[in-house]
Design a protein around this motif. Structure first.
Motif, PDB file in Angstrom:
ATOM      1  N   LYS B 330      79.801 -45.201 -25.859  1.00  0.00           N
ATOM      2  CA  LYS B 330      80.396 -44.370 -26.914  1.00  0.00           C
ATOM      3  C   LYS B 330      79.623 -43.062 -27.075  1.00  0.00           C
ATOM      4  O   LYS B 330      80.219 -42.012 -27.299  1.00  0.00           O
ATOM      5  N   VAL B 331      78.283 -43.141 -26.955  1.00  0.00           N
ATOM      6  CA  VAL B 331      77.483 -41.907 -27.051  1.00  0.00           C
ATOM      7  C   VAL B 331      77.839 -40.966 -25.900  1.00  0.00           C
ATOM      8  O   VAL B 331      77.987 -39.761 -26.094  1.00  0.00           O
ATOM      9  N   ILE B 332      78.007 -41.523 -24.701  1.00  0.00           N
ATOM     10  CA  ILE B 332      78.393 -40.690 -23.551  1.00  0.00           C
ATOM     11  C   ILE B 332      79.752 -40.047 -23.821  1.00  0.00           C
ATOM     12  O   ILE B 332      79.919 -38.839 -23.631  1.00  0.00           O
ATOM     13  N   ILE B 334      81.218 -39.447 -26.717  1.00  0.00           N
ATOM     14  CA  ILE B 334      81.116 -38.419 -27.764  1.00  0.00           C
ATOM     15  C   ILE B 334      80.532 -37.129 -27.181  1.00  0.00           C
ATOM     16  O   ILE B 334      80.996 -36.028 -27.477  1.00  0.00           O
ATOM     17  N   SER B 335      79.511 -37.266 -26.302  1.00  0.00           N
ATOM     18  CA  SER B 335      78.933 -36.078 -25.667  1.00  0.00           C
ATOM     19  C   SER B 335      79.993 -35.350 -24.844  1.00  0.00           C
ATOM     20  O   SER B 335      80.097 -34.120 -24.899  1.00  0.00           O
ATOM     21  N   ILE B 339      81.496 -31.461 -25.081  1.00  0.00           N
ATOM     22  CA  ILE B 339      81.412 -30.535 -23.942  1.00  0.00           C
ATOM     23  C   ILE B 339      82.797 -29.969 -23.625  1.00  0.00           C
ATOM     24  O   ILE B 339      82.993 -28.762 -23.599  1.00  0.00           O
ATOM     25  N   PHE B 355      77.946 -24.537 -22.274  1.00  0.00           N
ATOM     26  CA  PHE B 355      76.774 -25.414 -22.157  1.00  0.00           C
ATOM     27  C   PHE B 355      75.884 -24.974 -21.000  1.00  0.00           C
ATOM     28  O   PHE B 355      74.664 -24.934 -21.107  1.00  0.00           O
ATOM     29  N   PHE B 358      74.054 -21.944 -22.095  1.00  0.00           N
ATOM     30  CA  PHE B 358      73.151 -22.297 -23.191  1.00  0.00           C
ATOM     31  C   PHE B 358      71.857 -22.881 -22.614  1.00  0.00           C
ATOM     32  O   PHE B 358      70.754 -22.506 -23.020  1.00  0.00           O
ATOM     33  N   PHE B 359      71.987 -23.786 -21.665  1.00  0.00           N
ATOM     34  CA  PHE B 359      70.792 -24.424 -21.127  1.00  0.00           C
ATOM     35  C   PHE B 359      70.060 -23.539 -20.120  1.00  0.00           C
ATOM     36  O   PHE B 359      68.848 -23.603 -19.997  1.00  0.00           O
ATOM     37  N   LEU B 394      75.821 -17.923 -28.013  1.00  0.00           N
ATOM     38  CA  LEU B 394      74.871 -18.563 -28.915  1.00  0.00           C
ATOM     39  C   LEU B 394      75.416 -18.575 -30.341  1.00  0.00           C
ATOM     40  O   LEU B 394      75.280 -19.559 -31.059  1.00  0.00           O
ATOM     41  N   GLY B 395      76.063 -17.479 -30.736  1.00  0.00           N
ATOM     42  CA  GLY B 395      76.706 -17.442 -32.045  1.00  0.00           C
ATOM     43  C   GLY B 395      77.790 -18.509 -32.152  1.00  0.00           C
ATOM     44  O   GLY B 395      77.997 -19.101 -33.219  1.00  0.00           O
ATOM     45  N   PHE B 397      77.732 -21.479 -30.875  1.00  0.00           N
ATOM     46  CA  PHE B 397      77.104 -22.751 -31.209  1.00  0.00           C
ATOM     47  C   PHE B 397      76.781 -22.841 -32.703  1.00  0.00           C
ATOM     48  O   PHE B 397      76.949 -23.891 -33.321  1.00  0.00           O
ATOM     49  N   ALA B 398      76.340 -21.717 -33.284  1.00  0.00           N
ATOM     50  CA  ALA B 398      76.051 -21.694 -34.723  1.00  0.00           C
ATOM     51  C   ALA B 398      77.328 -21.982 -35.509  1.00  0.00           C
ATOM     52  O   ALA B 398      77.347 -22.801 -36.425  1.00  0.00           O
ATOM     53  N   LEU B 399      78.419 -21.308 -35.115  1.00  0.00           N
ATOM     54  CA  LEU B 399      79.694 -21.525 -35.788  1.00  0.00           C
ATOM     55  C   LEU B 399      80.151 -22.959 -35.636  1.00  0.00           C
ATOM     56  O   LEU B 399      80.657 -23.576 -36.575  1.00  0.00           O
ATOM     57  N   ILE B 401      78.359 -25.690 -35.184  1.00  0.00           N
ATOM     58  CA  ILE B 401      77.566 -26.568 -36.046  1.00  0.00           C
ATOM     59  C   ILE B 401      78.029 -26.426 -37.493  1.00  0.00           C
ATOM     60  O   ILE B 401      78.198 -27.413 -38.208  1.00  0.00           O
TER      61      ILE B 401
END
Lengths: 498, 498
Positions: B330-332, B334-335, B339, B355, B358-359, B394-395, B397-399, B401
């Protein structure tokens, strides 16, 4: 890398810790708990290892960036290992994985425990648990205000300006000077708290242990029921106030002591931290009222205030089982866990200032979409935030997501359920203490598999050292430049002496 | 803002949709399900409203940035409202909140449903559900590859270079040309899929509806058991391949059709998307094996492959109840939900390329900590990524979250449990379909409070329009510049005509 110089400093730190390992002995004598040999032996191991390192490796002066990273990570790891010895020698704490987890939880001021019954431990061991918090807290303040800014870690450069110093409120030229000032403030506040708790009827031993845990935003208590044990509104109120202070930038406290009374109000991060606390308390009181969790408003307000401050500052003390609160309260608490305290405090988490700048950034982006030709800058207070600091903060979020996802994946792969696994990672990565479900406020981490305990200990370390510091050591770049292997530097001190 | 010009275009879109509202009528005639009046009436309402807008407001030529945002958000919202009319008129779907949720879920290619029994609906209404997916998918391809890059939204500028055009593989000078090319590709792949499904024994009606939902990475099925209904390895394999293609940048498909066979391998985002799919399948097969979820390896592999591709591409079709899989799976999943697919596809989520960058950014940061004087640049393939694109990503990702935290808080505040609430937000914000627990693959969204349905519909819209587009409309800046109020522009068309 100057491996020799790094190991020399590490040796000195081990000797310093071996001195602190003698501190629980008076308590052991007083309570006759038979732990004198345990602490003497642990201290001897530390002093022996430390002495050996100092003998083998000469100090070096021109240590660089990478040496800084190595010292910080090695120290925290080494101190946690040495600090686990009394637990192991006492025979009171199961496997070494358990002892290491408890020790790392102490030094990183996390407060997660593998113990289900706290009171059964010998008092001197309980004192050692609290002392690891206090020492870890000392380390963190200096690290975040004096060392990490120099290393340029994750936006902490911003705090070079915040660092107190003896002259004109500017950076003390040497880390040692800054450290001394901060530690005086830390010690002073600790003493005031001990006194206030004793005035409320708390015994000397409990007052000292809880003051250590509060100032470090640690969370270890000497009682299974945590602060709830005292059943005293006075004690809870005092601890709420001091947890809040411990989650504040210590540079601000220093300024207050030097007579600048408006220093808190001038700080934009502190203002948001303050508002956030009240807003979260308000929301939780409202939700608990709607769901009828508490019979009286006073009980509701008291429990909500304590838990919000305890979680936001990442202390993790408990007076209520918030796992029984309605879902929306848990979501609020999880959000607070991730936000954490102020930069330059002993609190963990992502830090209020990083969120502040992150969302300022998103707002600037939106403004630029409407006015494509406008050029905007991000300001914090009156300070214009340089581009490289923003870049470091945004990279921090990327690292945080990566650590969280990988750790949650690994913990659940060990058979732990989603809510337990994800909140165990959040609780350790943000140095809080309790999570939800099987690692909730009335539960503990003891039942997790040993591999999960090691992994979560690593999360505590990574979170405490602002991720970057640990992540740097995981990059090939870091090791590619370490051309001179450590054994090439072996024995120069002995040679020089001979 | 050119409110008149915006409303003129919106009127034209309403008329276009009212034509599509006639498309289910042949099915209604064939199946005698008595829905002819329903669709005729809905079409008339759309044509009437659209015609009125065109009569009242003249077209304008020089539309600006902000007009672009207004058109995009208004269109999706308006089409979802108009598309909800057949559901409401048919009397088969409860409250208007339910109808709106289902319609928004269709047009945003989400696939979340409020229905517990699918087969009881009249065939023409089921066809309309699938058609909303397909139309939404069309809209999204053009939006992400031709419109959003021009508006500079969330890093999509990067895709200006990717956009296909009639001459020399460069951007078609006009959005219409680009749209025509992409739609031909979209239509062609849809036709191939219908043919392949019919070859596998699927009836014409089911083949068309499932092809629409697959190409749009939507997820609405004509059966309660979703694709599991067909119990056919052939059908599942074909749908896996086409979901994967639908989650790929459509500009790459266009290049393939123009004879560039290595176009996929050259694309860095596609390579990661490909690896991610196989890695996730591998991990889930392994976890399911360890926990003995399936008796045979073949069943395990088949279910894992289908679910990984269905979730990563944000389609949301089901052949297995993954809520019964071990927590790590389930964690996989959700990830993978977070993505999402590739940029320029019909898939939702944050997108693989964001992603990736980002990385890359975090890695560059770590490298800079080791080599403080080195200057690095982030590259995507051979393309150097400009600073402003990185900043937009990057902005984003802020939005993301911010949207996730606020929406989860609001949904749980309505009394929904944490896992249901958080995954309902993830499932809608990323345009997937099912979440976990009470909104899991065998459950539906029907039992949620009406307010939660409206909020989740808004999440679908925000996610589909890459957050920025919706967030811009929530800023005061956007409205501050709209100096001429809409009523000042009222009736110019009538005046000009008279």
């Amino acid at each position: 890398m100057h491996s020799g110089g790094v190991l020399n400093i590490f040796g000195k730190l081990l000797i310093l810790l071996s001195l602190f390992l003698l501190a629980p002995i008076p308590f052991s004598l007083y309570y006759h708990d038979g732990m004198i040999a345990t602490f003497l032996l642990s201290s001897l191991v530390g002093a022996g290892l430390g002495g050996l390192l100092i003998l083998l490796f000469l100090p070096e002066k021109d240590l660089g960036y990478r040496d800084g990273f190595a010292i910080v990570v090695l120290s925290w790891l080494g101190l946690a290992l040495l600090g686990a010895l009394p637990y192991a020698f006492s025979g009171q704490m199961g496997s070494f994985a358990d002892c290491f987890f408890e020790s790392m939880s102490g030094f990183t001021t996390t407060g997660s425990t593998i113990l289900s019954e706290i009171e059964v431990l010998p008092p001197s061991v309980l004192f050692w648990r609290s002392l690891t918090h206090w020492l870890g807290g000392m380390g963190i303040i200096v690290l975040s205000l004096a060392i990490l800014p120099l290393l340029g870690v994750g936006g902490m450069q911003l705090y070079q300006a915040e660092m107190p110093g003896p002259t004109k409120d500017r950076l003390a030229p040497r880390i040692e000077d800054t450290a001394k000032i901060l530690w005086s403030v830390y010690l002073l506040i600790t003493l005031i708290l001990i006194l206030l708790l004793m005035l409320g009827g708390v015994g000397f031993f409990d007052a000292v242990c809880h003051s250590f845990a509060t100032l470090a935003t640690g969370g270890f208590s000497t009682h299974t029921a945590s602060v709830g044990y005292f059943k005293s509104a006075y004690v809870e109120t005092v601890i709420i106030v001091f947890m809040f202070l411990a989650g504040t930038n210590f540079a601000l406290h220093y300024r207050l002591f030097s007579g600048k009374y408006r220093t808190y109000l001038k700080n934009e991060e502190f203002r948001l931290y303050f508002k956030l606390t009240f807003f979260a308390i308000f929301l939780i009181v409202l939700a608990n009222m709607r769901y009828g969790v508490y019979d009286s408003f006073a009980d509701n307000f008291r429990a909500a205030s304590f838990q919000v401050v305890s979680i936001l500052t990442t202390t993790g003390f408990g007076t209520a089982d918030f796992d029984l609160w309605p879902p929306v309260c848990k979501v609020i608490l999880i959000s607070l866990m991730v936000i954490g305290g102020c930069a330059g405090s002993t609190g963990g988490g992502i830090k209020v200032v990083r969120f502040l700048l992150f969302f300022k950034y998103a707002r600037l982006q939106l403004r630029n979409l409407v006015h494509p030709k406008a050029v905007g800058a991000i300001k914090l207070g009156k300070l214009k935030v340089p581009q490289e600091v923003m870049v470091a903060i945004l990279g921090f979020f990327a690292l945080y997501i990566a650590f969280f996802m990988i750790a949650t994946l690994l913990v659940t792969a060990m058979g732990v359920d989603i809510v337990t696994g994800a909140t165990a990672v959040i609780a350790t990565l943000n140095n809080i203490g309790p999570g939800l479900n099987l690692v909730g406020p009335t539960a503990n981490f003891g039942h997790l598999p040993a591999a999960a305990k090691i992994l979560l200990s690593f999360c505590m370390l990574a979170g405490r050292l602002e991720l970057y510091t640990v992540a740097v050591l995981l990059t090939p770049d870091f090791w590619a430049m370490a051309r001179k292997p450590v054994w090439r530097r072996f024995l120069p001190a002995a040679k020089a002496a001979g």
